[in-house]
Design an enzyme around this catalytic site. Structure first.
Site, PDB file in Angstrom:
ATOM      1  N   HIS A   1     -14.302  -2.549 -10.521  1.00 14.08           N
ATOM      2  CA  HIS A   1     -15.298  -1.533 -10.892  1.00 14.08           C
ATOM      3  C   HIS A   1     -16.453  -2.199 -11.618  1.00 14.08           C
ATOM      4  O   HIS A   1     -16.796  -1.848 -12.744  1.00 14.08           O
ATOM      5  CB  HIS A   1     -14.672  -0.442 -11.771  1.00 14.08           C
ATOM      6  CG  HIS A   1     -13.867   0.547 -10.993  1.00 14.08           C
ATOM      7  ND1 HIS A   1     -13.018   1.449 -11.597  1.00 14.08           N
ATOM      8  CD2 HIS A   1     -13.756   0.787  -9.666  1.00 14.08           C
ATOM      9  CE1 HIS A   1     -12.432   2.194 -10.673  1.00 14.08           C
ATOM     10  NE2 HIS A   1     -12.874   1.809  -9.496  1.00 14.08           N
TER      11      HIS A   1
ATOM     12  N   HIS B   1     -10.064   6.985   1.322  1.00 11.63           N
ATOM     13  CA  HIS B   1     -10.969   7.008   0.170  1.00 11.63           C
ATOM     14  C   HIS B   1     -12.122   6.068   0.490  1.00 11.63           C
ATOM     15  O   HIS B   1     -11.907   4.947   0.954  1.00 11.63           O
ATOM     16  CB  HIS B   1     -10.179   6.556  -1.070  1.00 11.63           C
ATOM     17  CG  HIS B   1     -10.945   6.378  -2.326  1.00 11.63           C
ATOM     18  ND1 HIS B   1     -12.097   7.074  -2.627  1.00 11.63           N
ATOM     19  CD2 HIS B   1     -10.710   5.578  -3.412  1.00 11.63           C
ATOM     20  CE1 HIS B   1     -12.532   6.701  -3.826  1.00 11.63           C
ATOM     21  NE2 HIS B   1     -11.720   5.789  -4.306  1.00 11.63           N
TER      22      HIS B   1
ATOM     23  N   GLU C   1     -14.343   4.451  -1.379  1.00 10.09           N
ATOM     24  CA  GLU C   1     -14.785   3.417  -2.311  1.00 10.09           C
ATOM     25  C   GLU C   1     -14.741   2.038  -1.633  1.00 10.09           C
ATOM     26  O   GLU C   1     -13.889   1.790  -0.780  1.00 10.09           O
ATOM     27  CB  GLU C   1     -13.886   3.447  -3.555  1.00 10.09           C
ATOM     28  CG  GLU C   1     -14.518   2.841  -4.782  1.00 10.09           C
ATOM     29  CD  GLU C   1     -13.729   3.124  -6.049  1.00 10.09           C
ATOM     30  OE1 GLU C   1     -14.187   2.696  -7.120  1.00 10.09           O
ATOM     31  OE2 GLU C   1     -12.660   3.769  -5.990  1.00 10.09           O
TER      32      GLU C   1
ATOM     33  N   ASP D   1     -13.650  -0.891  -2.237  1.00 12.48           N
ATOM     34  CA  ASP D   1     -12.438  -1.706  -2.197  1.00 12.48           C
ATOM     35  C   ASP D   1     -11.469  -1.233  -1.114  1.00 12.48           C
ATOM     36  O   ASP D   1     -10.538  -1.953  -0.750  1.00 12.48           O
ATOM     37  CB  ASP D   1     -11.744  -1.735  -3.559  1.00 12.48           C
ATOM     38  CG  ASP D   1     -11.471  -0.362  -4.125  1.00 12.48           C
ATOM     39  OD1 ASP D   1     -12.363   0.501  -4.044  1.00 12.48           O
ATOM     40  OD2 ASP D   1     -10.367  -0.144  -4.666  1.00 12.48           O
TER      41      ASP D   1
ATOM     42  N   HIS E   1      -8.934   9.113  -7.485  1.00 20.30           N
ATOM     43  CA  HIS E   1      -9.745   9.449  -8.648  1.00 20.30           C
ATOM     44  C   HIS E   1     -11.191   9.798  -8.293  1.00 20.30           C
ATOM     45  O   HIS E   1     -12.043   9.895  -9.185  1.00 20.30           O
ATOM     46  CB  HIS E   1      -9.718   8.311  -9.660  1.00 20.30           C
ATOM     47  CG  HIS E   1     -10.315   7.020  -9.133  1.00 20.30           C
ATOM     48  ND1 HIS E   1     -11.378   6.423  -9.741  1.00 20.30           N
ATOM     49  CD2 HIS E   1     -10.000   6.248  -8.092  1.00 20.30           C
ATOM     50  CE1 HIS E   1     -11.690   5.318  -9.097  1.00 20.30           C
ATOM     51  NE2 HIS E   1     -10.860   5.192  -8.098  1.00 20.30           N
TER      52      HIS E   1
ATOM     53  N   ASP F   1      -5.116   5.472  -4.163  1.00 16.36           N
ATOM     54  CA  ASP F   1      -5.177   4.936  -5.527  1.00 16.36           C
ATOM     55  C   ASP F   1      -4.040   5.431  -6.419  1.00 16.36           C
ATOM     56  O   ASP F   1      -3.751   4.817  -7.451  1.00 16.36           O
ATOM     57  CB  ASP F   1      -6.514   5.278  -6.170  1.00 16.36           C
ATOM     58  CG  ASP F   1      -7.607   4.285  -5.789  1.00 16.36           C
ATOM     59  OD1 ASP F   1      -7.276   3.109  -5.576  1.00 16.36           O
ATOM     60  OD2 ASP F   1      -8.769   4.684  -5.694  1.00 16.36           O
TER      61      ASP F   1
ATOM     62  N   TYR G   1      -3.242   0.737 -15.264  1.00 16.13           N
ATOM     63  CA  TYR G   1      -4.067   1.368 -14.227  1.00 16.13           C
ATOM     64  C   TYR G   1      -4.212   2.863 -14.519  1.00 16.13           C
ATOM     65  O   TYR G   1      -5.315   3.411 -14.466  1.00 16.13           O
ATOM     66  CB  TYR G   1      -3.408   1.152 -12.862  1.00 16.13           C
ATOM     67  CG  TYR G   1      -4.256   1.555 -11.687  1.00 16.13           C
ATOM     68  CD1 TYR G   1      -5.086   0.630 -11.068  1.00 16.13           C
ATOM     69  CD2 TYR G   1      -4.230   2.847 -11.189  1.00 16.13           C
ATOM     70  CE1 TYR G   1      -5.873   0.992  -9.977  1.00 16.13           C
ATOM     71  CE2 TYR G   1      -5.005   3.214 -10.108  1.00 16.13           C
ATOM     72  CZ  TYR G   1      -5.824   2.283  -9.501  1.00 16.13           C
ATOM     73  OH  TYR G   1      -6.589   2.659  -8.433  1.00 16.13           O
TER      74      TYR G   1
ATOM     75  N   HIS H   1      -3.364  -0.523  -3.882  1.00 15.21           N
ATOM     76  CA  HIS H   1      -3.399  -1.740  -4.693  1.00 15.21           C
ATOM     77  C   HIS H   1      -1.994  -2.071  -5.172  1.00 15.21           C
ATOM     78  O   HIS H   1      -1.225  -1.181  -5.556  1.00 15.21           O
ATOM     79  CB  HIS H   1      -4.300  -1.566  -5.925  1.00 15.21           C
ATOM     80  CG  HIS H   1      -5.735  -1.278  -5.611  1.00 15.21           C
ATOM     81  ND1 HIS H   1      -6.557  -2.172  -4.984  1.00 15.21           N
ATOM     82  CD2 HIS H   1      -6.491  -0.176  -5.838  1.00 15.21           C
ATOM     83  CE1 HIS H   1      -7.762  -1.644  -4.852  1.00 15.21           C
ATOM     84  NE2 HIS H   1      -7.746  -0.436  -5.356  1.00 15.21           N
TER      85      HIS H   1
END
Length: 395
Positions: free
Chosen positions: A23, A79, A81, A83, A147, A166, A194, A227
């Site tokens: 992030h 998702h 994002e 990553d 998230h 996530d 996390y 992850h």
């Protein structure tokens, strides 16, 4: 690198051994991480997620060694994002017509980041499914604000695998990939870190979503997050942990956090820690200098604590900027059901404690009345007052 997960499901992600930040620089990585993508090889070949943009060429090259890219029937993006979906542009440049399944919000995110509105987007919502074979399907479950607003999970029937994105993940590089092969202390610490630093603001939604999934009464043999470790041995253990963590979690711990200019505030912090240990030996006491300890590691300990004590000297009728920045992050995390105390030294005007107290109240902490406010460098008589502060924190 390909790793067999179960039946015709394979991990095709990236173990990021050298990753140190996430992030941007907002989350510090201590044990590496992984970006987990999955390939389902059934009557339909389905890719679930990709990896972070810096590894896009490596990811696609490795994927081509496992399957001709044109044989991928569908891409599921849980998702948007970077990553998770960062390699999508590179992949789609080779197979531009491949259908992409995602939520409505994920479509907005993917177009906003990759600038390809012409991609073949297929919007799904909770309860929608995609046939994998004559007896297996992917069932989609929206996970809004876990998230990001675009997040979802995908559940593979027959193999009973929850691709949880996530949720239930950790930043933890593990070559063996599975939770039963991990160092258990490191695994659970990274899972807690996390949650404490990323998911805590959404705890009410976490609880609601877990209850919703449990109410479906579906068998879950494997939880495959985006992850870290894949949960194949007693996978529901991490679900049980989340149910504990989302309920205003605390242990019998007090964490003391401070920064200092000329060591006076530091002396108060260390004396306070000694007093707490003397009065309540069963209480875990931890102490951190904000300028010398990573903020994410401090927040993990604050998350575990029933109370904190926060100290700063007065500087320019305010507090040290290091403490102010840390408090801004604390406010973002929305911790609940915790007490706080304030302390600090001053030379002239002494507004520091008032600033600390007001900001901690804005952060949702119950700030106790006793405080330590010492003019100049504390004397032994000043330091003896930490006993009353310790007693008030322990009560």
């Amino acid at each position: 690198m390909k790793v067999h997960v179960k039946s015709n499901v394979y991990w095709v992600g990236k173990i990021d051994w050298e990753l140190e930040e996430f992030h941007g620089s907002d989350f510090t990585i201590n044990n590496g991480s992984s970006q987990n993508a999955y390939l389902i090889r059934e009557e339909k070949n389905i890719l679930i997620d990709t990896v972070w943009t810096p590894h896009a060429e490596e990811f696609v090259s490795n994927l081509e060694k496992e399957i001709p890219l044109e044989d991928i029937d569908f891409i599921v993006i849980n998702h948007g994002e970077p990553d998770h979906a960062g390699s999508l542009s590179h992949l789609m440049s080779k197979i531009p017509e491949t259908p992409i399944y995602c939520t409505e919000n994920a479509k907005k995110s993917l177009i906003g980041q990759h600038h390809h509105p012409e991609w073949n987007f297929n919007i799904v919502k909770t309860g929608d499914s995609l046939a994998v074979s004559k007896d297996k399907s992917l069932v989609f479950v929206e996970m809004k604000m876990l998230h990001w607003p675009d997040s979802m999970a995908s559940y593979l029937t027959g193999d009973n695998i929850l691709f949880s994105n996530d949720a239930f993940g950790q930043h933890y590089a593990l070559e063996a990939l599975f939770n039963d092969k991990a160092d258990q202390d490191t695994l659970m610490h990274e899972a807690l870190k996390y949650y404490a630093n990323i998911l805590t603001p959404f705890s009410p939604l976490v609880k609601k979503k877990i209850e919703e999934i449990v109410a479906l009464n579906i068998p879950i043999d494997i939880i495959a997050p985006s992850h870290g470790s894949i949960w194949r041995e007693n996978p529901m253990q991490i679900v049980e942990k989340y149910m504990q963590w989302c309920e205003d979690y605390q242990e019998n711990q007090i964490t003391i956090v401070y920064d200092t200019m000329w060591n006076g505030t530091m002396r108060i912090a260390h004396r306070l820690a000694d007093e707490i240990r003397d009065i309540s030996p069963d209480t875990t006491v931890k102490i951190f200098n904000i300028s010398k300890t990573n903020k994410n590691d401090i927040m993990t300990e604050v998350f575990k604590s029933k109370a904190i004590a926060l100290g700063s000297p007065t500087v320019g009728r305010d507090i040290l900027s290091s403490v102010g920045g840390w408090l801004h992050f604390l406010k973002e995390l929305k911790y609940k059901n915790k007490k706080a105390a304030v302390f600090g030294c001053y030379g002239w005007s002494g507004e520091g404690n008032k600033v600390l107290r007001g900001t901690l109240e804005e952060c949702g902490f119950a700030v106790i009345s006793p405080e330590m406010k010492v003019n100049w460098n504390p004397t032994e008589e000043n330091l003896s007052e930490t006993k009353a502060l310790a007693e008030a924190l322990i009560d």
